[in-house]
Design a protein around this motif. Structure first.
Motif, mmCIF file in Angstrom:
data_model
loop_
_atom_site.group_PDB
_atom_site.id
_atom_site.type_symbol
_atom_site.label_atom_id
_atom_site.label_comp_id
_atom_site.label_asym_id
_atom_site.label_seq_id
_atom_site.Cartn_x
_atom_site.Cartn_y
_atom_site.Cartn_z
ATOM 1 N N PHE A 26 56.852 42.629 26.788
ATOM 2 C CA PHE A 26 57.043 41.736 27.922
ATOM 3 C C PHE A 26 57.815 40.518 27.428
ATOM 4 C CE2 PHE A 26 55.534 38.030 30.380
ATOM 5 C CZ PHE A 26 55.985 38.411 31.634
ATOM 6 N N ASP A 28 58.367 36.930 27.643
ATOM 7 C CA ASP A 28 57.649 35.776 28.172
ATOM 8 C C ASP A 28 58.564 34.570 28.328
ATOM 9 O OD1 ASP A 28 54.958 34.471 28.807
ATOM 10 O OD2 ASP A 28 55.755 33.152 27.249
ATOM 11 N N GLY A 50 57.364 33.905 31.750
ATOM 12 C CA GLY A 50 57.611 35.096 32.553
ATOM 13 C C GLY A 50 58.344 34.832 33.850
ATOM 14 N N ARG A 101 48.704 40.145 29.345
ATOM 15 C CA ARG A 101 49.800 39.228 29.684
ATOM 16 C C ARG A 101 51.004 39.982 30.230
ATOM 17 N NH1 ARG A 101 52.462 36.604 31.980
ATOM 18 N NH2 ARG A 101 53.864 34.934 31.349
ATOM 19 N N CYS A 102 51.238 41.193 29.751
ATOM 20 C CA CYS A 102 52.384 41.987 30.201
ATOM 21 C C CYS A 102 52.332 42.281 31.697
ATOM 22 C CB CYS A 102 52.457 43.297 29.421
ATOM 23 S SG CYS A 102 52.801 43.083 27.667
ATOM 24 N N GLY A 105 52.949 38.937 34.775
ATOM 25 C CA GLY A 105 54.245 38.516 35.307
ATOM 26 C C GLY A 105 54.446 37.024 35.173
ATOM 27 N N CYS A 106 55.065 36.438 36.182
ATOM 28 C CA CYS A 106 55.362 35.004 36.184
ATOM 29 C C CYS A 106 54.071 34.203 36.306
ATOM 30 C CB CYS A 106 56.295 34.693 37.356
ATOM 31 S SG CYS A 106 56.616 32.936 37.595
#
Length: 116
Positions: A26, A28, A50, A101-102, A105-106
């Motif tokens: 992801f 970040d 993100g 966390r992946c 998202g934002c």
């Protein structure tokens, strides 16, 4: 160094070299700076927490979870050297872990009020 013209699409790919097929990446944070030593003062965020900050940013399909592809338009800092340095922070997560966390998202981080 990688040479591009201003406003030319700059394509990037990040890959995790692991034999574990259940890991994913992801993106970040990705920040550009006119110097290689300072990515806070005078820097420009392309992605932060993100969240996309640059309107030219776009993601592209990747056939694997452990790699990601994206692009943004090349630019130059005003009143600076023609070089632009890029620093990106990636997160490695277990695939299908929807609390990771992946999969968040934002993330908009709220500012705290300063007490007197």
């Amino acid at each position: 160094p990688y040479y591009v013209s201003i406003n030319q699409n700059l394509f990037l790919e990040a890959s995790l070299h692991s034999s574990d097929p259940l890991l994913e990446l992801f993106l970040d944070t990705c920040v550009a700076s006119p110097t290689r030593h300072n990515f806070t003062t005078g820097s420009y965020a392309i992605i932060k927490n993100g969240c996309v900050k640059d309107p030219s940013y776009a993601t592209y399909y990747s056939p694997h979870r452990h790699s990601l592809r994206f692009k943004f338009n090349a630019f130059q800092f005003i009143r600076s050297n023609p070089e632009v340095y890029l620093q990106c922070e990636l997160v490695v997560c277990r695939a299908f872990d929807y609390s990771s966390r992946c999969h968040q998202g934002c993330v908009q981080r709220s500012k705290r009020e300063a007490s007197s």
